[in-house]
Design an enzyme around this catalytic site. Structure first.
Site, mmCIF file in Angstrom:
data_model
loop_
_atom_site.group_PDB
_atom_site.id
_atom_site.type_symbol
_atom_site.label_atom_id
_atom_site.label_comp_id
_atom_site.label_asym_id
_atom_site.label_seq_id
_atom_site.Cartn_x
_atom_site.Cartn_y
_atom_site.Cartn_z
ATOM 1 N N CYS A 132 18.000 4.076 17.668
ATOM 2 C CA CYS A 132 16.870 5.002 17.573
ATOM 3 C C CYS A 132 17.312 6.386 17.110
ATOM 4 C CB CYS A 132 16.164 5.118 18.918
ATOM 5 S SG CYS A 132 14.765 6.247 18.870
ATOM 6 N N GLN B 7 -5.990 -3.521 14.555
ATOM 7 C CA GLN B 7 -5.717 -4.605 15.508
ATOM 8 C C GLN B 7 -5.217 -5.862 14.822
ATOM 9 O OE1 GLN B 7 -5.612 -2.577 18.187
ATOM 10 N NE2 GLN B 7 -6.250 -4.366 19.312
ATOM 11 N N THR B 8 -4.574 -5.713 13.691
ATOM 12 C CA THR B 8 -4.102 -6.870 12.946
ATOM 13 C C THR B 8 -2.709 -6.573 12.413
ATOM 14 O OG1 THR B 8 -6.381 -7.297 12.298
ATOM 15 C CG2 THR B 8 -4.685 -8.487 11.097
ATOM 16 N N TRP C 35 0.825 -1.214 0.000
ATOM 17 C CA TRP C 35 0.000 0.000 0.000
ATOM 18 C C TRP C 35 0.855 1.259 0.000
ATOM 19 C CZ3 TRP C 35 -0.471 -4.071 3.387
ATOM 20 C CH2 TRP C 35 0.173 -3.961 4.624
ATOM 21 N N GLU D 279 -5.782 0.255 5.852
ATOM 22 C CA GLU D 279 -6.027 0.726 7.215
ATOM 23 C C GLU D 279 -7.136 -0.063 7.900
ATOM 24 O OE1 GLU D 279 -4.160 2.447 8.896
ATOM 25 O OE2 GLU D 279 -2.898 3.405 7.400
ATOM 26 N N TYR E 171 -12.246 -9.988 13.376
ATOM 27 C CA TYR E 171 -13.030 -8.748 13.496
ATOM 28 C C TYR E 171 -13.888 -8.573 12.250
ATOM 29 C CZ TYR E 171 -10.414 -7.264 17.615
ATOM 30 O OH TYR E 171 -9.873 -7.179 18.861
ATOM 31 N N ASP F 113 -1.867 5.323 17.209
ATOM 32 C CA ASP F 113 -2.188 3.900 17.309
ATOM 33 C C ASP F 113 -1.346 3.301 18.440
ATOM 34 O OD1 ASP F 113 0.352 3.892 16.222
ATOM 35 O OD2 ASP F 113 -0.016 2.068 15.084
ATOM 36 N N TYR G 283 -8.327 7.138 14.694
ATOM 37 C CA TYR G 283 -7.050 6.710 14.114
ATOM 38 C C TYR G 283 -7.137 6.628 12.593
ATOM 39 C CZ TYR G 283 -3.665 3.895 11.901
ATOM 40 O OH TYR G 283 -2.747 3.487 10.979
ATOM 41 N N LEU H 101 -9.423 -13.304 8.709
ATOM 42 C CA LEU H 101 -8.755 -12.074 9.153
ATOM 43 C C LEU H 101 -9.197 -11.648 10.558
ATOM 44 C CD1 LEU H 101 -8.317 -9.068 6.692
ATOM 45 C CD2 LEU H 101 -6.650 -10.153 8.187
#
Length: 348
Positions: free
Chosen positions: A209, A50-51, A32, A45, A90, A144, A126, A88
């Site tokens: 970082c 949650q995946t 994407w 999105e 949900y 998120d 989000y 998947l």
DNA sequence: AAATCGGGGTT
DNA sequence: AACCCAGATTT
């Protein structure tokens, strides 16, 4: 905290620059991102709610090949949409995405702001910020799970949050202050990518970082943020495995069901008015805070034929059609694994 | 504010 | 086994 957040927000320009430089070098080439469009951003999105990224990849490729744009998805059959989502999780998201495509297709043009997107089905704070910033350059900051972790560490929040929602509220002002208004889409993706690749939950790589010089949690990052433990329950579920002439009996949930929308699973023993059968398998399945101990009972077809005729949500599905029948992932695997065993014990 | 919704990867 | 993931919706 050892360093107040104020000094971080004063350094926003330098922070953005360091983050952008790191992102340009380390961003993963996700589908994407490589061929971006508003539609592909929306699909990714919704799937990513949650995946995890790795789980979404094959679904995203299949989905966008089958329905390349909002109009294609808007015209799709709902049963096909639900079947394409099977596995998947949900499952409400599938119907919401279908509804979203219909809503967008009915508009002269897709919304360009977060305020516009959040009105559409399946789009919360989000997703509205993500789609509007990534696809339209709208200056909305995403918050998120990754961003919560990154910001809580940067700010040095050592308290225990009652919930993720509470943490989101606390860090959202900082997210907005740091957002790069000139390139909000890249900035948002960079924040999430930093959380996924460097500022990881269990093993933060602070030595790699790019923004560690502004971080108040250096040395203690792994213990931040802290969340109150959620109460967990365990529940026993008894299901019937009925095989008759190469067909298996399944119960299909309503298309607008709050769970397993439009999907089929093995029927509950109680729904067939049966007490118990021959126990053939016990599996555990965790759904959010509940662990279901699922016991599968082998039931002779003769005992359920009447019930199968009476109850419209029960259906016989041939074993050959199972993969295309929108069956819940775990149930599909259970049936596939157990059918040989069943065939041997019930003569087919 | 709290509960609910799947499935899988990581640790 | 526990935790959490590019959260949203309903209660």
């Amino acid at each position: 905290m050892s360093r107040p957040a104020a000094s971080l927000t004063r350094s926003a320009p330098a922070f953005r620059k360091a983050l952008a430089r790191w992102f340009a070098r380390h961003r993963r080439p996700l589908p994407w991102r490589e061929a971006p469009s508003a539609y592909r951003t929306v699909v990714s999105e919704l799937m990513l709610q949650q995946t995890q990224v790795a789980t979404v990849l094959p679904y995203f490729e299949r989905w966008t090949q089958r329905w390349p744009g909002f109009a294609d998805l808007a015209r799709a059959d709902e049963a096909e949409v639900l079947a394409a989502w099977a596995g998947l999780g949900y499952y409400r998201r599938a119907r919401l995405l279908h509804g979203l495509a219909k809503a967008v297709a009915a508009l002269p043009a897709p919304p360009t702001t977060a305020e516009g997107w959040v009105e559409l089905p399946g789009v919360g704070p989000y997703t509205a910020a993500a789609v509007s910033s990534i696809a339209f350059g709208h200056p909305a900051a995403v918050v998120d799970g990754n961003v919560v972790r990154v910001l809580a560490r940067l700010a040095g929040h050592r308290r225990t949050f009652a919930s993720t929602a509470a943490a989101v509220r606390v860090v959202t002002p900082l997210a907005a202050a740091l957002l790069d208004p000139r390139r909000p889409g890249d900035h948002n993706q960079a924040m999430m990518e930093l959380g996924a690749l460097v500022c990881r939950k269990a093993s933060p790589a602070c030595d790699r970082c790019p923004v560690s010089r502004w971080c108040a949690s250096r040395g203690a990052a792994a213990s931040i943020p802290a969340f109150a433990p959620k109460p967990r329950r365990s529940e026993q579920v008894d299901r019937a495995l009925v095989v008759d002439r190469r067909r298996v009996l399944l119960r299909r949930h309503a298309k607008d069901s709050p769970r397993l929308a439009g999907l089929a699973e093995l029927p509950l023993l109680a729904s067939l008015r049966l007490k118990a059968g021959k126990l053939v398998a016990v599996r555990k399945r965790a759904i959010t805070t509940t662990t279901y101990v699922e016991r599968l009972h082998l039931v002779p077809a003769a005992k359920v034929r009447a019930a199968a005729r009476r109850q419209p949500d029960l259906e016989w599905v041939s074993l050959a059609d199972l993969p295309f029948a929108a069956v819940s992932g775990p149930h599909l695997r259970w049936v596939t694994e157990l059918v040989g065993k069943v065939a041997g014990e019930s003569k087919g």
